[in-house]
Write a protein that holds these residues in place. Structure first.
Motif: not given
Length: 285
Positions: A169-179
């Motif tokens: 849900i919401g805006e998507a973008r690449p993550s800068r860290i490995d969750p």
């Protein structure tokens, strides 16, 4: 003394050994089974110990066990997060329950130069073990200890009920860290500093955060093209805050919680990295 209280292997014993001198007055928050209470009675004398237990049934059992061990300290049934001034000022306040923030009443009950030692636990499950010294200006400051020690959380510091986790849900973008870094205990604690009102969970390969107070949400999952995609919704960009905190911690060399400290004033409770002038995060009011 009951032989069962002589062992030095119980984790609470390491806290008891930090107490200096035999005249120190100690306020224990959370009598529990009475085990650590009896240890302190044996080390300091029963007259020096005051212990508060919230649960009346637990307190009755503890009183019996402590008496059978041969001790009669001051035992109180009540909320240890509130005032208990009868034997104040105390030289040491030691909590055998975990707290999210330092209760203001603890600051009032400890003398200048006295210490507060408590496990701290947050709503994402991150933990650290604080050891603070009260100063003349009414503030308390100190570092977190290396001990990996925590107890059941004080009931009033538990999180609200968490709504169902919803994906993407919401805006998507690449993550800068490995969750997956949040599986590291210190990294989880650092992330919690950034978003102290958020709760955290996993479902298969997806990491979820939700802040009930604002309705803010985030979830992060692998991207088929590589890396991870984060979706964020609500007034607080939860994953943005987590990323910044994790990257700051990584830039400092990924220190353990003992590389951080805590300063408590009447206005704020601030966790700092490295030293009081380093990067910092405020605990929730």
């Amino acid at each position: 003394m009951n032989p069962s209280f002589r062992t030095s292997q119980h984790p609470t014993w390491h806290r008891v050994r930090k107490i200096r001198g035999t005249s120190d007055k100690v306020l224990e928050i959370g009598t529990g089974t009475g085990y650590s209470t009896s240890l302190m009675c044996q080390r300091l004398g029963q007259e020096a110990i005051t212990s508060i237990e919230y649960d009346q049934e637990v307190a009755v059992r503890a009183r019996k066990a402590i008496a059978e061990a041969g001790y009669a300290p001051t035992l109180v049934v009540g909320d240890g997060l509130l005032d208990y001034d009868e034997n104040a000022e105390y030289d040491q306040l030691i909590a055998t329950c975990s707290v999210r923030t330092i209760p203001p009443s603890w600051m009032w009950q400890v003398r200048v130069g006295g210490t507060i030692t408590t496990p701290m636990w947050g709503w994402m499950g991150g933990v650290a073990f604080a050891h603070l010294t009260l100063t003349e200006d009414g503030t308390a400051s100190g570092r977190f200890l290396k001990d990996a020690l925590y107890f059941m959380t004080a009931r009033s510091h538990l999180p609200p009920s968490r709504p169902p986790m919803v994906s993407d849900i919401g805006e998507a973008r690449p993550s800068r860290i490995d969750p997956s870094i949040l599986s590291d205990e210190t990294a989880l604690w650092v992330a919690q500093l950034a978003v102290p009102r958020a709760q955290h969970s996993w479902r298969e390969d997806t990491t979820f955060l939700v802040d009930v107070s604002t309705g803010s949400r985030a979830n992060t999952r692998p991207d088929p093209a590589g890396g991870w995609t984060v979706y964020q919704h609500g007034p607080i960009k939860l994953w943005d805050e987590v990323e910044e905190a994790i990257l700051t911690w990584q830039g400092a060399g990924c220190p353990h919680q003992s590389g951080f400290g805590l300063t408590v004033t009447r206005r704020e409770q601030r966790v700092w990295l490295g030293g009081p002038g380093g990067p910092s995060w405020n605990l929730p009011a």
